[in-house]
Every structure is written in C-alpha cells, then in structure tokens.
Write a protein that holds these residues in place. Structure first.
Motif: not given
Length: 193
Positions: A162-184
């Motif tokens: 479950y930890l690997l699944l959580f990291v996988y989902l965070c990488t695909l779902e949350i990380l790109p949104l944080l990167v876009v927020y930081k760029l903005i």
C-alpha cells in the motif's frame, strides 16, 4: 441511459462493471463530448482564475490566445499522464487495473463537466467573487474523491504494498499539480516585478 450509468459508476461497483460490459467507454461519443467540455471548461476556469487573482499576461497574446494555450497545456498534460499510466501498466503487467484506473479518471472528468458548466456560467454572468471559491472547492473535492477511488482500485493489486501504491498515486496525481502551482507562483512573481 449511458449518461445515467456514468453518473452512478463512481458510487457502485455494479454500475461500473455494467459500464465496462456494455462497451468501451473510451470510444463512445458521449465520453468524447464530455471530455472536450471538461477540457474547455477546466481551461476557462484556469483562465478566469488567472484573470481575477493571478494576473499573468503573456506578451503579445490576447485573451483568446492565452485561453487556447491553457487548453493545449491541459490537453497535453492529460494525454501525457494517460500515456504514462498505460506505459507503467504494461511494464508492471497490471493492464486490467490500469484500465479501471484510467476509466475512473475518465468517469470523474465526465461527471465534473456538467458541474463546471453550471458553476462557470454563474461566475461569468453573476460575477460574485465567492463563486470562484465554490467552484475551486467543488473541483478539489472531485479531485480528492477521484484520488481516493483510484487508491481503492489500486488496492485490488495484492502484489504491491500500500505504501508503494500511495507513492505511485502521489507521483502521478499530486506531484504534477504541485509543480504547476510552483511554476505559476514563480511566473506571477516575475510578472509583477
């Protein structure tokens, strides 16, 4: 009838299975139409947020060009994300779970479109500032429910922790949104200076 199935699918496994049995939703006109609506309305919401709160103006572009650029970026982001998920699904030999995960993404985008249409129409015509916050909260709630639903879809895989699944989902779902927020935020700082 198909639209009713789509709206019931996130809340019942039975309706989701019926949706899968009745055909490939990715190839249907209703999915294509609602995805286009979702892309344009999501882009319009980002454009309105930028116009109202952030104020980033690209040199030598008018409002329509800036809107089209947002549409292209959002479309590219969703396409690359879907291709990456499909690629990872084939590498890890989880094609069925990957299909259900991508179907979950599509269903939530399709469900979000009518709600965004109503809320953005209110923003444009009523012009109350609180509507921006309400639309943002509704959009974030859809993203949160989609993320949780994606996590439960991933829990059907017993060969990954479950930890690997959580990291996988965070990488695909949350990380790109944080990167876009930081760029903005960075672009907004330089645009003000």
């Amino acid at each position: 009838n198909r639209l009713v199935q789509v709206f019931k699918a996130p809340f019942s496994r039975r309706f989701l299975n019926q949706l899968v049995r009745d055909g490939n939703l990715f190839r249907e006109r209703i999915a294509f139409t609602l995805m286009i609506l979702y892309l344009f309305l999501g882009s319009l919401f980002v454009y309105l947020l930028n116009d109202r709160f952030i104020g980033i103006r690209l040199p030598e572009t008018g409002g329509i060009l800036q809107f089209l650029l947002i549409v292209i970026v959002l479309s590219g982001y969703l396409f690359v994300k879907s291709m990456l998920i499909s690629f990872l699904g084939s590498i890890f030999k989880t094609r069925e779970t990957t299909y259900h995960y991508l179907l979950n993404q599509l269903i939530f985008a399709m469900i979000s479109a009518p709600f965004l249409l109503i809320l953005i129409a209110l923003i444009v015509f009523v012009k109350l500032p609180i509507l921006y916050y309400i639309t943002g909260i509704v959009f974030i709630l859809f993203l949160l429910v989609r993320f949780i639903r994606g996590f439960f879809i991933g829990m059907t895989l017993t060969k990954f922790s479950y930890l690997l699944l959580f990291v996988y989902l965070c990488t695909l779902e949350i990380l790109p949104l944080l990167v876009v927020y930081k760029l903005i935020v960075d672009i907004a700082k330089y645009a003000v200076v």
